[in-house]
Design an enzyme around this catalytic site. Structure first.
Site, PDB file in Angstrom:
ATOM      1  CB  SER A   1       0.748  -6.660   0.542  1.00  0.00           C
ATOM      2  OG  SER A   1       0.617  -6.547  -0.628  1.00  0.00           O
TER       3      SER A   1
ATOM      4  CE1 TYR B   1       6.911  -6.517  -0.068  1.00  0.00           C
ATOM      5  CE2 TYR B   1       4.845  -6.797  -1.604  1.00  0.00           C
ATOM      6  CZ  TYR B   1       5.609  -6.406  -0.514  1.00  0.00           C
ATOM      7  OH  TYR B   1       4.634  -5.458   0.192  1.00  0.00           O
TER       8      TYR B   1
ATOM      9  CE  LYS C   1       5.039  -7.199   3.286  1.00  0.00           C
ATOM     10  NZ  LYS C   1       5.577  -6.226   4.422  1.00  0.00           N
TER      11      LYS C   1
END
Ligand code: NAD
Ligand code: UFG
Length: 333
Positions: free
Chosen positions: A124, A148, A152
């Site tokens: 992302s 979050y 990643k």
């Protein structure tokens, strides 16, 4: 090729399933339906006019994954499965690290045990943290502002280490910008639970009358109209990016991280106006304060995808609005 799509019943995975399948690949979906509906599978079968193999399970379950890979003679994996709500990740960091990081390790171990060494990973633009300038290229230093985002970055680092340790792996991390829109059939799309966090599903629900108005988070940014600017990319373009990345992984080994964006930014007000045109509805909105953690502008430098994958986004935002509106109006989803 036979491709395992972890999280293939989700928003992006289901659109990739259509594109890959229509390109002649055989897709096998592996999903625990923690953030998707089982009905996605029958709707995919409807679009594709064929049966889809779907395995219900958790990517943390090594034995189930190993069996699924062996039994279905999987040749490559596209790894969409993960939890993705930024706010929730602040409240439940362990759940996010267990699901995203531990789940990915379990998947990689199952791949290693079965000798499958091609993986495309859903990363992302969040790995760029709060970027100081745009367009952002892949060399921009990685940082995160929440668990979050950190999950990643951790996964990207694990994948990088793996590629160094064994040069027969082909690993592509695709750093998505802001996916929007739906398949033209309107049979699959983004289906958030509860009140959406993201702009597009939120305003679609305002347009249909489920929510009263859009709250625009700040109009005092240094942008054309003062509202936040993002790189909104049609989910079908994004899906096609996976097809191109798969072809790349078949001709190249090693690790690569590549932006998937359009290279163009749009403001919140531009998005609202565009959606009004597509839906033929007036979308009431109110300007409120900035949302904590938001940056003014974030859009991709999309040159590497063009160079390495031969891919660039083709669809315009009006296509995204039209398809998202069609999906929003689908009964019984
Ligand atoms: P989604 O929630 O719609 O899809 C994810 C799917 O993974 C869901 O079907 C869910 O049930 C499944 N899943 C989650 N944990 C699982 C587990 N432990 N085992 C098996 N299945 C599991 O999300 P999406 O928007 O399609 O995103 C797909 C991927 O792309 C995610 O990894 C996400 O972090 C990443 N991503 C999404 C966006 C976005 O804005 N949508 C942006 C950048 C990156
Ligand atoms: N916005 C509003 N009102 C809303 C929702 C959003 O004004 O109700 C604004 C935001 O302030 C921002 C823009 O609309 O300027 C887009 O916001 P989104 O929440 O849709 O998307 P973000 O760019 O904030 O973040 C999303 C994902 C991240 C991911 C990032 C890049 O939530 O996890 O895209 O892929 F990292």
């Amino acid at each position: 090729m036979k491709i395992l799509l972890t999280g293939g019943a989700g928003y992006i995975g289901s659109h990739a399933a259509v594109v890959l399948s229509q390109a002649g690949h055989e897709v096998i979906i592996f999903d625990n339906f923690s953030n998707s509906s089982r009905s996605v599978i029958s709707r995919l079968e409807n679009i594709l006019n064929k049966k889809i193999v779907c395995i219900e399970g958790n990517i943390c379950d090594f034995a189930l994954l190993e069996n699924a890979i062996q039994k279905n003679q999987i040749e490559a994996v596209i790894h969409f499965a993960g939890l993705k709500a930024v706010g929730e990740s602040n409240a439940k960091p362990l759940e996010y690290y267990a699901n995203n990081v531990q789940g990915t390790i379990s998947l990689l171990q199952a791949m290693q045990a079965t000798g499958v060494k091609k993986i495309i990973f859903s990363s992302s633009a969040t790995v760029y943290g709060a970027p100081k300038y745009s367009p952002i290229d892949e060399e921009y230093p990685l940082s995160a502002t929440n668990p979050y985002g950190r999950s990643k970055i951790f996964i990207e680092k694990i994948l990088q280490d793996l590629a160094i340790s064994d040069q027969s792996w082909s690993i592509v991390c695709l750093r998505y910008f802001n996916p929007v829109g739906a398949h033209e059939s309107g049979l699959i799309g983004e289906d958030p639970e509860g009140i959406p966090n993201n702009l597009m599903p939120y305003l679609a629900q305002v347009a249909i009358g489920k929510l009263a108005k859009v709250y625009v988070f700040g109009d005092d940014y240094q942008t054309l109209d003062g509202t936040g600017v993002r790189d909104y990319i049609h989910v079908m373009d994004l899906a096609e990016g996976h097809l191109a990345a798969l072809a790349y992984a078949c001709r190249q080994t090693g690790f690569e991280a590549i932006n998937l964006g359009t290279g163009k930014g749009s403001s919140v007000l531009e998005i609202i106006k565009g959606f009004e045109v597509a839906s033929k509805k007036t979308i009431p909105y109110e300007i409120v304060g900035r949302r904590f953690g938001d940056v003014a502008v974030c859009f991709a430098k999309a040159d590497l995808a063009k160079k390495k994958l031969g891919w660039s986004a083709k669809r315009d935002l009006s296509d995204a609005f039209k398809s998202a509106w069609k999906w929003q109006n689908l009964e019984g989803k």
